[in-house]
Design an enzyme around this catalytic site. Sequence first.
Site, PDB file in Angstrom:
ATOM      1  N   ASP A  35       0.549  -1.745  -0.589  1.00 11.13           N
ATOM      2  CA  ASP A  35       0.285  -0.003   0.041  1.00 11.13           C
ATOM      3  C   ASP A  35       0.866   1.281  -0.168  1.00 11.13           C
ATOM      4  OD1 ASP A  35      -3.255   0.007   1.143  1.00 11.13           O
ATOM      5  OD2 ASP A  35      -1.879   2.173   1.321  1.00 11.13           O
ATOM      6  N   CYS A 265     -20.235  -0.478  -1.778  1.00  7.78           N
ATOM      7  CA  CYS A 265     -20.734  -1.651  -2.921  1.00  7.78           C
ATOM      8  C   CYS A 265     -21.540  -1.301  -3.904  1.00  7.78           C
ATOM      9  CB  CYS A 265     -20.681  -2.493  -2.783  1.00  7.78           C
ATOM     10  SG  CYS A 265     -18.641  -3.170  -2.183  1.00  7.78           S
TER      11      CYS A 265
HETATM   12  C1  UGA Z   1     -21.808  -6.607  -0.828  1.00  7.71           C
HETATM   13  C2  UGA Z   1     -22.338  -7.832  -1.252  1.00  7.71           C
HETATM   14  O1  UGA Z   1     -22.893  -8.851  -0.405  1.00  7.71           O
HETATM   15  C3  UGA Z   1     -20.887  -8.803  -1.234  1.00  7.71           C
HETATM   16  O2  UGA Z   1     -20.855  -9.778  -1.955  1.00  7.71           O
HETATM   17  C4  UGA Z   1     -19.511  -8.198  -2.289  1.00  7.71           C
HETATM   18  O3  UGA Z   1     -17.901  -8.534  -2.060  1.00  7.71           O
HETATM   19  C5  UGA Z   1     -19.513  -6.940  -1.505  1.00  7.71           C
HETATM   20  O4  UGA Z   1     -20.612  -5.922  -1.656  1.00  7.71           O
HETATM   21  C6  UGA Z   1     -18.676  -6.154  -2.801  1.00  7.71           C
HETATM   22  O5  UGA Z   1     -18.896  -5.905  -3.428  1.00  7.71           O
HETATM   23  O6  UGA Z   1     -17.387  -5.629  -2.411  1.00  7.71           O
HETATM   24  P1  UGA Z   1     -21.571  -4.958   1.270  1.00  7.71           P
HETATM   25  O7  UGA Z   1     -21.664  -4.499   1.062  1.00  7.71           O
HETATM   26  O8  UGA Z   1     -20.063  -5.651   2.298  1.00  7.71           O
HETATM   27  O9  UGA Z   1     -21.092  -6.470   0.529  1.00  7.71           O
HETATM   28  O10 UGA Z   1     -22.675  -5.887   2.318  1.00  7.71           O
HETATM   29  P2  UGA Z   1     -23.925  -5.930   2.098  1.00  7.71           P
HETATM   30  O11 UGA Z   1     -24.304  -7.509   3.015  1.00  7.71           O
HETATM   31  O12 UGA Z   1     -24.469  -7.005   0.574  1.00  7.71           O
HETATM   32  O13 UGA Z   1     -25.468  -6.066   2.341  1.00  7.71           O
HETATM   33  C7  UGA Z   1     -25.306  -4.381   1.990  1.00  7.71           C
HETATM   34  C8  UGA Z   1     -26.076  -3.224   2.197  1.00  7.71           C
HETATM   35  O14 UGA Z   1     -27.860  -3.766   2.002  1.00  7.71           O
HETATM   36  C9  UGA Z   1     -26.641  -2.477   3.865  1.00  7.71           C
HETATM   37  O15 UGA Z   1     -26.581  -1.872   3.980  1.00  7.71           O
HETATM   38  C10 UGA Z   1     -27.270  -3.878   4.565  1.00  7.71           C
HETATM   39  O16 UGA Z   1     -27.963  -3.183   5.449  1.00  7.71           O
HETATM   40  C11 UGA Z   1     -28.455  -3.466   3.346  1.00  7.71           C
HETATM   41  N1  UGA Z   1     -29.684  -4.422   2.970  1.00  7.71           N
HETATM   42  C12 UGA Z   1     -28.763  -6.642   3.067  1.00  7.71           C
HETATM   43  C13 UGA Z   1     -30.684  -5.208   3.434  1.00  7.71           C
HETATM   44  O17 UGA Z   1     -31.435  -4.054   3.552  1.00  7.71           O
HETATM   45  N2  UGA Z   1     -31.321  -6.471   3.550  1.00  7.71           N
HETATM   46  C14 UGA Z   1     -30.699  -7.079   3.090  1.00  7.71           C
HETATM   47  O18 UGA Z   1     -31.805  -7.840   3.239  1.00  7.71           O
HETATM   48  C15 UGA Z   1     -29.908  -7.428   3.474  1.00  7.71           C
END
Ligand code: UGA
Length: 435
Positions: A35, A265
């Site tokens: 980094d 993301c």
């Molecule tokens: C997401 C993807 O899930 C990963 O597979 C991917 O690798 C990552 O993006 C990336 O591109 O690096 P992340 O953003 O860390 O991961 O978190 P998530 O668990 O997917 O949640 C994303 C958002 O959706 C959060 O704000 C969460 O609160 C919301 N969410 C999730 C909901 O509102 N409802 C749900 O049922 C699930």
Amino acid sequence: MDNKKINISVMGLGVVGLVTGLSFAKHGHAVIGVDIDKEKIDKLNRGIPPIYEPQLKELLDESLKGKLIRFTDDSREAIINSRVIFITVGTPSLPTGELDLSYIEKVARDIAEHINEYKVIVEKSTVPVKTGEKLERTIKRYLKKDIAFDVISNPEFLREGSAVYDALHPSRIIIGTTSLRAREIMSELYKDFNSPILYTTVTSAELIKHASNSFLALKISFINAVANICERVGADITEVAYGLGMDPRINPHFLNAGLGYGGSCFPKDVEAFYKLAQEVGYDFTLLKEIQKINQNQKDKFLQKLQEELWIFKDKTIGILGISFKPDTDDIRESPSIYIMKKLLENGAHIKAYDPKAMENAKKVLPNVEYCNTPYEVAHNADALLIITEWEEFKNLDYAKIKQLMRQSVVLDGRNILNPEQIRKLGFIYRSIGRP
Ligand code: UGA
């Protein structure tokens, strides 16, 4: 057969780079993390993670102790000493919605300058389709010697808050390459992960990543849209989502209605996917609708609060949860930040608590009163908003909270409380898509 130890470097030590590197160290490969941030490198070499992620500190300590990972800002040394180079630098959004790929391009030029023998160059950062081709072209153009290399795509699917778990137990490993030489090395690298591997072309692998994130965002916006119907007809979204998820073709994941998605993301990737589609001549309006529904969830929540409080000016509003999801200190695109900003703009006084994200929040919202406990937040508050579904918010002493508050209004943006129980305590309680 004994494992072959492969020398790897990981260029860019954000969540993805760090966790990816550590997952390979865990499997006995020799990893160099690179980094440009010297302070970060120094801390990592001393076992201090730059971010909060469950299990990260333990894995870092274990890998440093086993001498399987080391960190440097010297990309030349890392390139020379690696067979596989993972590019995990950031791809932030530009004001146009496209991704800023300048960090990726810089790594490509560095590789071209220092490459000394055959390498597999792995595109791991989330990038638009065809970036692999551009990377390959850039390296070829800057290359001074005739040295072979392959640029492949190996997208990550790590979720913040469970990134270490996901890296060690991937649901699938996508390897985009048509080179047999690269394929052999990558299959050796992932041999012990015991996860299904799908080999595709580089372009397909790139598309899988964008399509996956957009599809998950679609599920969230879909269920939030249905939650809005539930509110109008008196149905309960948790029951509806449960019933939907029982169909194995739909599955129960990502059907939690709430304040919508945030993070580094989904918001960025949905927009970038839309731009990409536009560039190739396809108007992917469905993606625009996903974004619109996601934005409306936050505005509708504020509207509900206004219905209860009438005027925001001079009201004290308690916020539980600042990170964009539980188990992380990441506040990027967090609904909580948006909501707090709006309330501050309207003259409210904000008290907030989050188990991990307060230090980050202080940098962007210094005018908020940060509290040490949820009870401190509740003290003299006119309303309490649950924005992030941290486990500890589910089991608070809400009877005590009621005593502490000036008005007993609770808005639950993640449907974590039982409406009947909380109302029995005398609260005015509103949630998402539940009667
Ligand atoms: C997401 C993807 O899930 C990963 O597979 C991917 O690798 C990552 O993006 C990336 O591109 O690096 P992340 O953003 O860390 O991961 O978190 P998530 O668990 O997917 O949640 C994303 C958002 O959706 C959060 O704000 C969460 O609160 C919301 N969410 C999730 C909901 O509102 N409802 C749900 O049922 C699930």
